[in-house]
Design an enzyme around this catalytic site. Structure first.
Site, PDB file in Angstrom:
ATOM      1  N   ASP A 283      35.416  32.700  40.267  1.00 29.53           N
ATOM      2  CA  ASP A 283      35.915  33.605  41.230  1.00 29.53           C
ATOM      3  C   ASP A 283      35.072  34.627  41.329  1.00 29.53           C
ATOM      4  O   ASP A 283      34.145  34.834  40.609  1.00 29.53           O
ATOM      5  CB  ASP A 283      37.636  33.898  40.939  1.00 29.53           C
ATOM      6  CG  ASP A 283      38.170  34.240  41.981  1.00 29.53           C
ATOM      7  OD1 ASP A 283      37.518  34.773  43.137  1.00 29.53           O
ATOM      8  OD2 ASP A 283      39.510  34.624  42.118  1.00 29.53           O
TER       9      ASP A 283
HETATM   10  C1  BGC Z   1      39.721  35.784  45.432  1.00 29.27           C
HETATM   11  C2  BGC Z   1      39.566  34.346  45.656  1.00 29.27           C
HETATM   12  C3  BGC Z   1      38.497  34.180  46.721  1.00 29.27           C
HETATM   13  C4  BGC Z   1      37.180  34.915  46.301  1.00 29.27           C
HETATM   14  C5  BGC Z   1      36.340  35.033  47.457  1.00 29.27           C
HETATM   15  C6  BGC Z   1      38.679  36.676  45.044  1.00 29.27           C
HETATM   16  O1  BGC Z   1      38.776  38.236  44.999  1.00 29.27           O
HETATM   17  O2  BGC Z   1      40.560  35.824  43.982  1.00 29.27           O
HETATM   18  O3  BGC Z   1      40.766  33.580  45.943  1.00 29.27           O
HETATM   19  O4  BGC Z   1      38.278  33.033  47.033  1.00 29.27           O
HETATM   20  O5  BGC Z   1      37.655  36.247  46.019  1.00 29.27           O
HETATM   21  O6  BGC Z   1      36.524  35.569  48.644  1.00 29.27           O
END
Ligand code: BGC
Length: 758
Positions: A283
């Site tokens: 993530d």
């Molecule tokens: C979120 C994810 C997301 C990623 C990319 C993160 O802050 O937890 O769900 O896919 O950002 O945007």
């Protein structure tokens, strides 16, 4: 009758796996390519920066472009349009030494430019065909705009509505969540990833993110393995079984080790037990965040992440900048780097990017395939299936299409808040507000009067916090008294009041945890004033989570929960309010009476001191002094404009054996005055187990449409497989003994019978 977990993982269907011959060709191709790559180029593949939305003019001059030329980037996300992506891809395939194409990702979560309801809403449709279709359309539109990888589905089970991200998942149930996970993966990836309108899916957040303490985002998770295996893992595994091409690690820790560096999770479970062969991405900055978790500096945590089984580093720059040194110091191995690089190249290969790096860059498709009238029509139809009718006394709904309707509330005339969380590609100016939808629908048949009535929240500082991402609540500077007075005057002139209240879009989603999940007090004051006019009041409830609406349930005659229904929200809500569509949504998450009951979920354990059925309080039993154990609205609950009767629950026998098929049937009648659909739910209870078992577990459901007066026999088939669970040794087993089966309209309203597993 012990059947090892291994057995089920061997039975996995991996629809996105290549045929053996294709696998061989892929291996030969990638072996050859990797043979030419320097260590730096391999590390470059592991790097996934965010584009910061490079504009076309900057394509070749940005810092990222420079890195791409040097082979330091494997993919990019947060960039869209076929034109921009083509320009960036051109840099990769024309100016980098080995011309390796980039993979382009985005959070395509519930639709693309055509936004569907938020995932929690979608799950309340209990309609796998429609859910798959929504993902198919999302893939079609996103791929027409240059994107070939989505960070979806989010399948985290959650039982804590304080957590804002409950809006992004499918609620509290592992069985329903697993079905949805599979439907989403199929919708995105289709039957052939090489097609230019299918995209790679990414199941997230692996794992257990929905079980964070106190519902506070990014917080700690602590969970026993039996719960993990039985209640939280199934949807991730279901997505992997459906062939999801990638997995995203979660921010939280598991047994003291953050998911991103958790070798047990990423290697022993995901790869070895479940047979996952795709790519694991972190993530956002999850590697760097492990320094705050207290696991060491960037170099140390990057090495831990790689060794655990992480392949691609989202934004942290840890893999790119530190792994060479760790390799020299013997902290990571060349084999680990090669393995991660190979998995990323394989994903690109499977998407067909080596054959044609511009496969998803057809500017003409964008003109004809995005936000089409057909897609919007589908979105309207799907949205109406996700609404849950929570209360409808005196048949207040559907509304008559005549006279004067007062539409009042802070969410009645607001386009920006219709699509809810994660709708990055949606054009809010094109969303249909409720005011627009209702006026379009009634035309000249009825008059719709409007007043805002109050703001979403009364505290301007809170209002600023819930309007950070371009979904303004449109703060009204007038006093609360003045706005309520205007609303009351409008209500008095009308035959019925529709109150569009609840949360605004940014009150749920990432980093939007709440410690109080009531409708904001100022909105409640508005409701009180509207009720005092004596006019019938209907709440249209906007929300990204279950809310504690005990007061509203007790005082307001009708409540229609519409979540955030997407681009076509206003039209779809009007369809249901006016009875053109009969609501059939059923809750996928329990609504608690108050926040102190959380976590509250239907499939709980019995405890050694259960409260006697029908009781509120018994001394020395598991309960509260000040509130009953009952939910406000249980899992599976949802009314219709018609009524459904259940009778004659029948089992094909008294016992089930390992190789027999067992049918459970029930007679369902539409006994009311409207045609409509009912979600018939089947639950099981294992009465005696080697470990404690839940009081009820969903094991089947069917959405049945019946004309008024029509009766149908609804039949479910059960096998021994449906009775399996993970035991003390984490083996997937079924245990002979007594079971109960329940069939009905919600988790707390069922017919029941018993049978024996021999
Ligand atoms: C979120 C994810 C997301 C990623 C990319 C993160 O802050 O937890 O769900 O896919 O950002 O945007």
């Amino acid at each position: 009758m012990i059947l090892l977990a291994l057995f089920t993982s061997l039975l996995m269907s991996c629809s996105q796996k290549n045929a053996p011959n294709e696998d061989h060709q892929m291996k030969v191709f990638i072996d050859d390519l990797m043979g030419k790559m320097t260590l730096e180029e391999k590390l470059g593949q592991l790097n996934l920066p965010s584009s910061g939305d490079i504009t076309t003019g900057e394509t070749s001059s940005s810092d990222i472009a420079q890195k791409i030329k040097e082979g330091q980037v494997g993919g990019l996300f947060n960039i869209k349009t076929a034109e921009k992506i083509r320009a960036v891809q051109k840099v990769a395939v024309e100016q980098s030494r080995l011309k390796i194409p980039l993979i382009f990702g985005m959070d395509v979560i519930h639709g693309y430019q055509t936004a569907f309801p938020i995932p929690l809403g979608m799950s309340c449709s209990w309609d796998m065909g429609l859910i798959e279709k929504s993902a198919r359309i999302a893939a079609q539109e996103a791929s027409a705009d240059g994107i070939c990888w989505t960070f979806s589905p989010m399948v985290d089970i959650s039982r804590d509505p304080r957590w804002g991200r409950m809006s992004e998942g499918s609620g509290e149930d592992p069985y329903l969540g697993s079905q949805i996970a599979q439907a989403m993966v199929k919708g995105y990836q289709g039957d052939d990833l090489r097609k230019n309108n299918t995209i790679l899916s990414c199941v997230k957040h692996f794992a257990l993110y929905g079980a964070i303490e106190a519902g506070r985002d990014y917080n700690t998770v602590d969970m026993g393995r039996i719960r993990m295996y039985n209640e939280y893992f199934p949807p991730y595994k279901a997505a992997v079984d459906a062939g999801a091409g990638s997995v995203m690690t979660s921010f939280n820790e598991i047994d003291g080790i953050p998911a991103t560096a958790n070798r047990w999770l990423l290697t022993d479970i995901l790869r070895k037990a479940w047979g996952f062969s795709g790519l694991v991405v972190t993530d956002y900055t999850a590697i760097l965040e492990m320094t705050d978790h207290g696991l060491g500096n960037l170099k140390e945590v990057s090495a831990l992440a790689l060794a655990a089984g992480t392949d691609m580093d989202m934004v942290a720059d840890g893999f790119l900048t530190t792994l060479k040194e760790s390799l020299d110091e013997g902290k990571v191995t060349q084999q680990e780097i090669d393995q991660a690089c190979r998995r990323i190249l394989e994903a690109k290969y499977k998407l067909g990017l080596f054959e044609d790096p511009y496969r998803y860059c057809d500017e003409n498709r964008a003109k004809t395939e995005i936000f089409t009238p057909e897609n919007r029509q589908v979105a309207r139809g799907i949205a109406a299936q996700t609404f849950v009718l929570l209360k409808n006394d005196n048949q207040t709904l559907p509304l008559q299409e005549k006279g004067t309707i007062a539409l009042i509330g802070p969410l009645a005339d607001n386009k920006e808040n219709m699509t809810g969380t994660w709708s990055v590609a949606a054009d809010f100016s094109k969303s249909v507000s409720l005011l627009e939808g209702l006026r379009n629908a009634v035309g000249t048949q009825a008059q719709v009067l409007y007043a805002k009535g109050t703001n979403v929240v009364s505290n301007p500082k809170l209002d600023a916090r819930i309007s950070i991402f371009g979904k303004p609540t449109q703060w009204d500077k007038r006093s609360q008294q003045e706005m309520i007075a205007e609303a009351v005057a409008v209500a008095r002139k009308s035959d019925v009041v529709v109150a569009a209240v609840g949360e605004s879009a940014e009150m749920s989603g990432e980093s939007s945890s709440r410690s109080d999940i009531n409708i904001p007090e100022n909105q409640k004051e508005l409701l009180e004033a509207l009720l005092a006019t004596g006019k019938p009041v209907v709440i249209v409830l906007f929300t990204g989570r279950p809310l504690t609406i005990s007061w509203e349930k007790a005082n307001v005659p009708a409540i229609l929960n519409v979540w955030f229904a997407g681009t076509e929200a206003g039209n779809a809500i009007a369809d249901v309010l006016l009875g053109k569509v009969n609501p059939s949504g059923k809750l996928s998450a329990t609504f608690p009476q108050n926040i102190g009951q959380i976590p509250l979920y239907y499939n709980h354990k019995n405890t050694g001191r259960p409260l006697a059925e029908g009781k509120w309080f018994q001394k020395f039993r598991s309960n509260y002094l000040d509130v009953s154990n009952d939910p406000l609205f249980p899992f599976g609950f949802g009314l219709s404009y018609t009524t459904f009767d259940y009778k004659n629950l029948k089992l094909s026998g008294l016992s089930l054996t390992a190789d027999s098929k067992f049918t459970v049937s029930v007679e369902l009648t539409n006994s009311g005055n409207y045609d409509g659909a009912e979600v018939v739910q089947l639950y099981l209870r294992d009465l005696v187990g080697s470990v404690t078992r839940p009081v009820k577990e969903l094991k089947g459901f069917q959405k049945i449409f019946l004309k008024k007066g029509e009766t149908r026999i609804v039949e479910f088939t059960l096998t021994e497989k449906d009775l399996r669970f993970y035991n003390e040794n984490l083996q997937l087993v079924s245990e002979p003994g007594d079971f109960k089966v329940f069939v009905g309209t919600s988790s707390d309203n069922t017919l029941e019978a018993g049978f024996v597993l021999k």
